[in-house]
Write an enzyme that holds these catalytic residues in place. Structure first.
Site, PDB file in Angstrom:
ATOM      1  N   VAL A   5       4.996   2.055  -4.007  1.00 24.19           N
ATOM      2  CA  VAL A   5       4.099   1.396  -4.968  1.00 24.19           C
ATOM      3  C   VAL A   5       3.918   2.176  -6.262  1.00 24.19           C
ATOM      4  O   VAL A   5       3.280   1.690  -7.184  1.00 24.19           O
ATOM      5  CB  VAL A   5       2.695   1.148  -4.364  1.00 24.19           C
ATOM      6  CG1 VAL A   5       2.790   0.235  -3.162  1.00 24.19           C
ATOM      7  CG2 VAL A   5       2.004   2.450  -4.009  1.00 24.19           C
ATOM      8  N   SER A   9       0.852  -1.194   0.000  1.00 23.09           N
ATOM      9  CA  SER A   9       0.000   0.000   0.000  1.00 23.09           C
ATOM     10  C   SER A   9       0.881   1.233   0.000  1.00 23.09           C
ATOM     11  O   SER A   9       2.045   1.181   0.392  1.00 23.09           O
ATOM     12  CB  SER A   9      -0.878   0.016   1.246  1.00 23.09           C
ATOM     13  OG  SER A   9      -0.131   0.512   2.334  1.00 23.09           O
ATOM     14  N   LYS A  10       0.294   2.340  -0.431  1.00 22.44           N
ATOM     15  CA  LYS A  10       1.130   3.529  -0.572  1.00 22.44           C
ATOM     16  C   LYS A  10       1.589   4.078   0.774  1.00 22.44           C
ATOM     17  O   LYS A  10       2.531   4.839   0.833  1.00 22.44           O
ATOM     18  CB  LYS A  10       0.482   4.589  -1.453  1.00 22.44           C
ATOM     19  CG  LYS A  10      -0.813   5.176  -0.994  1.00 22.44           C
ATOM     20  CD  LYS A  10      -1.233   6.225  -2.033  1.00 22.44           C
ATOM     21  CE  LYS A  10      -2.673   6.639  -1.835  1.00 22.44           C
ATOM     22  NZ  LYS A  10      -3.222   7.338  -2.980  1.00 22.44           N
ATOM     23  N   ARG A  11       0.932   3.681   1.847  1.00 18.15           N
ATOM     24  CA  ARG A  11       1.389   4.135   3.160  1.00 18.15           C
ATOM     25  C   ARG A  11       2.644   3.391   3.605  1.00 18.15           C
ATOM     26  O   ARG A  11       3.528   3.946   4.217  1.00 18.15           O
ATOM     27  CB  ARG A  11       0.288   3.941   4.203  1.00 18.15           C
ATOM     28  CG  ARG A  11      -0.658   5.121   4.306  1.00 18.15           C
ATOM     29  CD  ARG A  11      -1.873   4.777   5.135  1.00 18.15           C
ATOM     30  NE  ARG A  11      -2.678   3.741   4.500  1.00 18.15           N
ATOM     31  CZ  ARG A  11      -2.857   2.509   4.972  1.00 18.15           C
ATOM     32  NH1 ARG A  11      -2.284   2.149   6.091  1.00 18.15           N
ATOM     33  NH2 ARG A  11      -3.605   1.645   4.328  1.00 18.15           N
ATOM     34  N   ARG A  12       2.696   2.093   3.279  1.00 17.98           N
ATOM     35  CA  ARG A  12       3.806   1.270   3.781  1.00 17.98           C
ATOM     36  C   ARG A  12       4.931   1.078   2.771  1.00 17.98           C
ATOM     37  O   ARG A  12       6.078   0.891   3.139  1.00 17.98           O
ATOM     38  CB  ARG A  12       3.288  -0.151   4.095  1.00 17.98           C
ATOM     39  CG  ARG A  12       2.495  -0.285   5.350  1.00 17.98           C
ATOM     40  CD  ARG A  12       2.285  -1.764   5.630  1.00 17.98           C
ATOM     41  NE  ARG A  12       1.356  -2.376   4.695  1.00 17.98           N
ATOM     42  CZ  ARG A  12       0.065  -2.564   4.946  1.00 17.98           C
ATOM     43  NH1 ARG A  12      -0.419  -2.204   6.100  1.00 17.98           N
ATOM     44  NH2 ARG A  12      -0.720  -3.122   4.060  1.00 17.98           N
TER      45      ARG A  12
END
Ligand code: GLU
Length: 469
Positions: free
Chosen positions: A243, A237-240
Site C-alpha cells: 500500500v 492494509s499494510k499487513r496484507r
C-alpha cells in the site's frame, strides 16, 4: 488565493498509503480546478507513532505525484502539533459556553456502571454534576438531542440520530486534545471549506459537525471517498497488501501512470479510455461522479497503465526516467559500459516489453555485458538438430559478408538461410539469439543485433560456433 479551500491531513505514522494518495489527488484536482487552495496539514499529534522521516516521506511522495509546494494552489505544510494551545483554548471555550463538561469517571468506573445498569457506552452520567477541570478529568462534548444531517458530496445526505452518539471526549485526562477536536479547530482556523477524506471517518463527521456548530461556524462541505479493496474484496492494509506509494515509485512505476490510475479508482474519466492526462482529469473530476462502492485496487490494471505510459514515452524520456535503474550499481552489466546512444536506439524495441522501469536493465543487459553467459541447456536445445546447426553456420557466414548491418538486412539474411535448410524464421532465430544474448527470449532479435553492432555480434557468433559439434 481566494476560492474554496481543500486540505489533505495525513498522520505521519507510516508511508503514504495509496488510498491517501488518491484522496490527496482528488483534493488537489478540485482545488486547482476551482481556483482554490490545497492545504497540506501534517497531523503529528500522536507522538508515540510519528516519525519525522515519515513526514518528509509523505511530502516527497506527494511532490512525486505533482502535488508540490511551488504550485500557487499549494499551502503548507502546517503541523498540527504547533496549534495545541488553540485546541485547548477552543475546548475551554466550549466548556465556558456549556457545550462541554468535565467528567471524572475512569474507564473502569464506566464499565462498572454499565454492568450495574445493563447499559453500554458512556451515558452522560457527569453531565449535570457541574465539575470543573481537575487532574484525570476528561472534557466531554454535550451531544444535543435531535438529528445531525451530514451533507456529503459523494453519498448525499446522511442522517445520524444524536441519541446514538455518546458524549465524546474533547480533552483527555492529561489535558491533551483528542483528534476529533484538533482536526476541527485546525480546519476552522485554516478556513477549510471542503473536507474530502476517507470513508472510515464518516462516523466522526456528525460529532465534528456538532463541534463546528457549537462554535457558531458553518460546517464545511463533506465528502467521504470509498475504500480501496484487494482481490478478496478486503480493505487494503499494510499487513496484507503493498500500500505504500513510495514502494511503487521505487519499483519503477511512473508518476504519471500512478496519478492516472489513482484518479480513476472509483471515478471514470470522460471519453472512451481510462488513460487520461492530468489536465483533462483535473477539468472533468467531480466528487458527485465518484462511485459509492469500494474500488478494487487492481495491481494488474496498474501494471497495464504503467506499461501504456512507458510505451508512450520518447526514447529520451524513457532514458531519463529509467536512468536510476539503468545505471544502478546492481545493474546486470558493468555500469561504465552503459552507452546512452545504444540504449536510445534499442529503447523503442524494449518499451513494449516493460511493465516497470526496473524491467529495462534486464532487457538490454546483453548490449553492455563484455561477455554473455550462454545458457548451456538453451544452446543445446536451439542447436539440437542438424538443420539448426546448418542454419547457425549459414547465418554466421551470411552475416560475415553482410554489407548493410540493418535489422531488415539481418532478417532477410537469416530468412534466406532458414529457407535453404527448411526452417521457418522462428526456429532459425533461436541459436542466433542464444549465442548473442545468452537466452531464448528477449527483445526483437534483428534490432538487437543491429544495436549490438557488427563486430560484437560476429565475435559472439564465432565463439558460439566453436561450441558446435
Ligand atoms: N489525520 C487523519 C487521518 O490521517 C485525517 C483525518 C481527516 O482527513 O480529517 O486519517
Amino acid at each position: 488565493m481566494t476560492g474554496p479551500r481543500y486540505r489533505f491531513a495525513p498522520s505521519p505514522t507510516g508511508f503514504l498509503h495509496v488510498g491517501g494518495a488518491r484522496t490527496a489527488l482528488w483534493n488537489w484536482a478540485l482545488a486547482r480546478k476551482e481556483g482554490g487552495t490545497f492545504v497540506l496539514r501534517i497531523e503529528d499529534t500522536d507522538e508515540a507513532r510519528n516519525r519525522p522521516e515519515w513526514t518528509q516521506g509523505i511530502i516527497d511522495a506527494l511532490a512525486w505525484l505533482g502535488v508540490h509546494a511551488d504550485d500557487p494552489h499549494f499551502e503548507g505544510p502546517y503541523f498540527q502539533s504547533q496549534y495545541a494551545d488553540q485546541h485547548v483554548a477552543t475546548a475551554q471555550r466550549l466548556f465556558a459556553q456549556g457545550a462541554a463538561y468535565y467528567c471524572d469517571m475512569t474507564p473502569a468506573d464506566i464499565e462498572a456502571r454499565n454492568k450495574a445498569e445493563g447499559t453500554q457506552g458512556y451515558q452522560g452520567w457527569s453531565r449535570d454534576l457541574g465539575l470543573g477541570p481537575g487532574p484525570g478529568r476528561v472534557l466531554r462534548f454535550r451531544v444535543p438531542p435531535g438529528t445531525t444531517v451530514v451533507h456529503d458530496l459523494v453519498r448525499g445526505d446522511v442522517s445520524f440520530d444524536n441519541a446514538l452518539i455518546e458524549d465524546f471526549v474533547l480533552l483527555r485526562g492529561n489535558g491533551s486534545p483528542m483528534f476529533l477536536l484538533a482536526n476541527v479547530v485546525d480546519d476552522l482556523a485554516m478556513g477549510i471549506t471542503h473536507v474530502i477524506r476517507a470513508e472510515e471517518h464518516l462516523s466522526n463527521t456528525p460529532k465534528q459537525q456538532m463541534i463546528w456548530e457549537a462554535l457558531g461556524a458553518q460546517p464545511p462541505v463533506w465528502g467521504h471517498v470509498p475504500l480501496l479493496v484487494n482481490e478478496q474484496r478486503k480493505k487494503i492494509s499494510k499487513r496484507r497488501d503493498k500500500v505504500a506509494l513510495e514502494q511503487y515509485r521505487d519499483e519503477g512505476y511512473l508518476a504519471q501512470a500512478m496519478v492516472n490510475y489513482l484518479m480513476t479508482l472509483g471515478w471514470t474519466p470522460k471519453g472512451d479510455s481510462e488513460i487520461a492526462g492530468w489536465a483533462s482529469m483535473e477539468a472533468d473530476f467531480r466528487l458527485e461522479d465518484v462511485n459509492h462502492s469500494p474500488a478494487f485496487f487492481d495491481l494488474k490494471k496498474l501494471a497495464a497503465f504503467n506499461g501504456e505510459y512507458i510505451r508512450a514515452m520518447t526514447p529520451a524520456e524513457f532514458l531519463e526516467a529509467g536512468r536510476p535503474w539503468l545505471t544502478a550499481a546492481d545493474a546486470p552489466y558493468p555500469v561504465d559500459r552503459f552507452d546512452e546512444g545504444v540504449f536510445l536506439a534499442m529503447a523503442p524495441h524494449i518499451q513494449p516489453r516493460c511493465v516497470t522501469l526496473a524491467d529495462a536493465p534486464g532487457l538490454v543487459d546483453f548490449l553492455f555485458q563484455p561477455e554473455v553467459a550462454v545458457d548451456a541447456e538453451a544452446w543445446a536445445k536451439a542447436t539440437g538438430t542438424p538443420e539448426a546447426v546448418a542454419v547457425f553456420r549459414g547465418a554466421l557466414a551470411a552475416y560475415e559478408g553482410l554489407g548493410d548491418w540493418s535489422a531488415d538486412a539481418l532478417k532477410a539474411g537469416l530468412e534466406a538461410v532458414g529457407e535453404a535448410n527448411g526452417l521457418k524464421l522462428g526456429k532459425a532465430q533461436a541459436p542466433v539469439r542464444v549465442a548473442v544474448t545468452g537466452r531464448t527470449v528477449g527483445p526483437p532479435l534483428f534490432e538487437s543485433l543491429e544495436c549490438l553492432g557488427r563486430d560484437e555480434t560476429l565475435r559472439r557468433l564465432r565463439l558460439a560456433a566453436a561450441l558446435l559439434p
